[in-house]
Motif scaffolding. Structure first.
Motif, mmCIF file in Angstrom:
data_model
loop_
_atom_site.group_PDB
_atom_site.id
_atom_site.type_symbol
_atom_site.label_atom_id
_atom_site.label_comp_id
_atom_site.label_asym_id
_atom_site.label_seq_id
_atom_site.Cartn_x
_atom_site.Cartn_y
_atom_site.Cartn_z
ATOM 1 N N SER A 1 -18.415 21.843 -4.792
ATOM 2 C CA SER A 1 -19.267 21.876 -5.967
ATOM 3 C C SER A 1 -19.563 20.472 -6.470
ATOM 4 O O SER A 1 -18.714 19.594 -6.413
ATOM 5 C CB SER A 1 -18.592 22.690 -7.062
ATOM 6 N N LYS A 2 -20.780 20.293 -6.989
ATOM 7 C CA LYS A 2 -21.140 18.992 -7.550
ATOM 8 C C LYS A 2 -20.651 18.877 -8.981
ATOM 9 O O LYS A 2 -20.614 17.789 -9.547
ATOM 10 C CB LYS A 2 -22.657 18.812 -7.519
ATOM 11 N N GLU A 3 -20.296 19.990 -9.599
ATOM 12 C CA GLU A 3 -19.854 19.992 -10.991
ATOM 13 C C GLU A 3 -18.403 19.522 -11.067
ATOM 14 O O GLU A 3 -17.689 19.517 -10.062
ATOM 15 C CB GLU A 3 -19.961 21.405 -11.560
ATOM 16 N N PRO A 4 -17.953 19.121 -12.267
ATOM 17 C CA PRO A 4 -16.536 18.771 -12.435
ATOM 18 C C PRO A 4 -15.646 19.945 -12.012
ATOM 19 O O PRO A 4 -15.987 21.097 -12.270
ATOM 20 C CB PRO A 4 -16.399 18.519 -13.936
ATOM 21 N N PRO A 5 -14.486 19.655 -11.378
ATOM 22 C CA PRO A 5 -13.665 20.733 -10.808
ATOM 23 C C PRO A 5 -13.256 21.797 -11.820
ATOM 24 O O PRO A 5 -13.225 22.971 -11.472
ATOM 25 C CB PRO A 5 -12.442 19.999 -10.257
ATOM 26 N N PHE A 6 -12.978 21.400 -13.066
ATOM 27 C CA PHE A 6 -12.480 22.411 -14.002
ATOM 28 C C PHE A 6 -13.559 23.407 -14.404
ATOM 29 O O PHE A 6 -13.260 24.525 -14.790
ATOM 30 C CB PHE A 6 -11.844 21.743 -15.226
ATOM 31 N N LYS A 7 -14.823 22.978 -14.306
ATOM 32 C CA LYS A 7 -15.894 23.944 -14.566
ATOM 33 C C LYS A 7 -15.931 24.993 -13.465
ATOM 34 O O LYS A 7 -16.083 26.180 -13.715
ATOM 35 C CB LYS A 7 -17.245 23.226 -14.646
ATOM 36 N N THR A 8 -15.771 24.521 -12.218
ATOM 37 C CA THR A 8 -15.751 25.469 -11.099
ATOM 38 C C THR A 8 -14.569 26.415 -11.225
ATOM 39 O O THR A 8 -14.702 27.626 -11.032
ATOM 40 C CB THR A 8 -15.653 24.693 -9.778
ATOM 41 N N ILE A 9 -13.400 25.843 -11.575
ATOM 42 C CA ILE A 9 -12.206 26.691 -11.693
ATOM 43 C C ILE A 9 -12.409 27.723 -12.795
ATOM 44 O O ILE A 9 -12.103 28.909 -12.622
ATOM 45 C CB ILE A 9 -10.965 25.824 -11.958
ATOM 46 N N ALA A 10 -12.972 27.285 -13.930
ATOM 47 C CA ALA A 10 -13.191 28.220 -15.030
ATOM 48 C C ALA A 10 -14.111 29.360 -14.573
ATOM 49 O O ALA A 10 -13.817 30.538 -14.816
ATOM 50 C CB ALA A 10 -13.802 27.490 -16.224
#
Lengths: 166, 279
Positions: free
Chosen positions: B162-171
């Motif tokens: 993902s290009k987004e910050p990892p915690f956004k993906t995890i959320a």
């Protein structure tokens, strides 16, 4: 369409990020509460129903909190999220669609679809009444025959269908 | 060698004129079912089963198989043209197919989709004929620990890709897990996260979530950009098909890789058919 009237003003990116992060945390708390009431420990037959969801909820709360922290940092990316005019356009779809989704439960999918399609075609699309009427009435009829008659998938019905004995 | 003889005997039976006609009918009906959201290949086969009552068993199987494959491709059509996956397994087609349609290359995308479906299916058929007995013994050894490893790898790669910050993906991932956990617990038979709503007994349907996220999201995005909602226009003719076919051999590596990954995943745990993990 109407971006001129309100160019370059709108909610900032930061506010939206914080709002979403808070919503994620709240969602995670709901999951945590639900899992605790289902039981999060180990029962006689193994993990109880809330065991797995509890840790999911915990992860949601933690990652939401990290996102909140990142969004509130001063070096977070600025700028506006969207212009008010754009948001208005989006709400023009969201609000009728929400009403439609609620209405399906009460008056059935066919009547509400006819009203929904007619509303959109007339109000946003500015089509003439004959076109509006033929699509708004024809589309639910096609859906009725394809799903209910041909594929035997029952869709939500309301009082009018009951009265017609369909 | 006996497998080869059987395989070619099978191909010979399939290529009889009547069976080819049955195939065409099956594919057309299957595409129709695939385009309708919520009706999958399995539903289509069940609904159209009566059509085959008067046929010979072989033709009936051919028709049902074609309905199934037609439904697979039908899902890709809505994915490419509208960014709305008609079937759970055509979700990934929206990632590249819809951008291609927006660039006016819908014909190419559709051709690539159905050609790749064909190659994948052919590869699977040949593999299953040749190595099925070998694989069966391996697949039986694929237990919970191995399944967990495969899923873990998948979700880790979501975070990594993902290009987004990892915690956004995890959320986002965890919200998906939480939605999938709603309903009846498979182990204890207890209800969880339903908060007293009987509608939540069966949990959230994957397809409904996907249509809402992709389809409604797409409509809202086009509204935000002040445009009318337009599906990609597809002008597909023989020229486009041939041109795409000419360019496809360049991607033989991608094709081979996909075939191998899909076969491995299929043996491992029926991964390609998305099912709701019940903890």
């Amino acid at each position: 369409m109407n971006t001129q009237e309100s160019s370059n003003s709108g909610p900032s990116h930061k506010v939206v990020e914080i709002g979403v992060a808070l919503a994620v945390v709240v969602f995670g708390l709901i999951v945590l509460l639900g899992s605790i009431s289902a039981g999060i420990g180990w029962g006689s037959e193994g993990p109880r129903a809330g065991f797995f969801p509890f840790y999911i909820g915990l992860s949601i709360v933690i990652s939401g909190a990290v996102n909140l922290w990142n969004a509130m940092r001063p070096d977070a990316p600025g700028g506006i999220f969207a212009e008010w005019g754009q948001l208005r356009q989006v709400l023009l779809v969201v609000i009728p669609a929400t009403i439609y989704a609620v209405a399906v439960g009460y008056i059935g999918i066919y009547v509400s679809s006819a009203i929904f399609i007619a509303w959109f075609m007339r109000w946003l699309g500015k089509y003439g009444w004959p076109t509006v009427a033929s699509v708004a009435i024809g589309m639910p009829l096609i859906v009725y025959f394809v799903f209910e008659k041909w594929f035997l998938v029952a869709l939500p019905k309301g009082p009018i269908e009951q009265w017609l004995n369909l | 060698m006996e497998e080869f003889t059987n395989l070619f005997h099978g191909f010979a039976v399939t290529l009889q004129p009547f069976n080819i006609m049955v195939m065409v009918i099956g594919i057309v009906l299957g595409i129709l079912i695939g385009v309708l959201p919520g009706l999958g290949g399995a539903n289509g086969v069940a609904i159209l089963l009566p059509l085959t009552f008067s046929m010979s068993p072989t033709s009936a199987i051919i028709m049902l198989t074609c309905i199934y494959w037609g439904a697979l491709f039908g899902g890709a059509i809505t994915s490419i043209l509208f960014n709305i996956p008609g079937e759970p397994w055509s979700v990934a087609t929206t990632f590249d197919g819809h951008p291609m349609a927006q660039q006016g290359k819908a014909g190419e995308a559709l051709t690539a989709a159905f050609t790749s479906s064909f190659i994948g299916a052919l590869f699977a058929v040949i593999m299953i004929t040749l190595v099925a007995p070998l694989v069966a013994s391996f697949a039986l050894r694929f237990g919970p620990a191995e399944k967990f490893a495969v899923y873990f790898l998948a979700f880790c790669s979501f975070v990594g890709l993902s290009k987004e910050p990892p915690f956004k993906t995890i959320a986002s991932m965890m919200i998906g897990f939480a939605l999938a956990a709603v309903g009846l617990d498979a182990i204890t038979g207890q209800l969880r996260l339903t908060f007293g709503f009987t509608e939540l007994l069966n949990g959230f349907d994957f397809l409904i979530a996907v249509i809402g996220l992709f389809g409604i999201g797409e409509i809202l995005l086009t509204m935000e950009e002040g445009l009318n909602f337009r599906g990609g226009k597809a002008k597909i003719d023989l020229k486009v098909v041939l041109r795409t076919w000419m360019s496809l051999p360049r991607y033989w590596m991608t094709s081979l890789r996909s075939c191998i990954i899909a076969s491995a995943a299929g043996w491992a745990s029926r991964l390609p058919a998305p099912h709701r993990p019940r903890s």
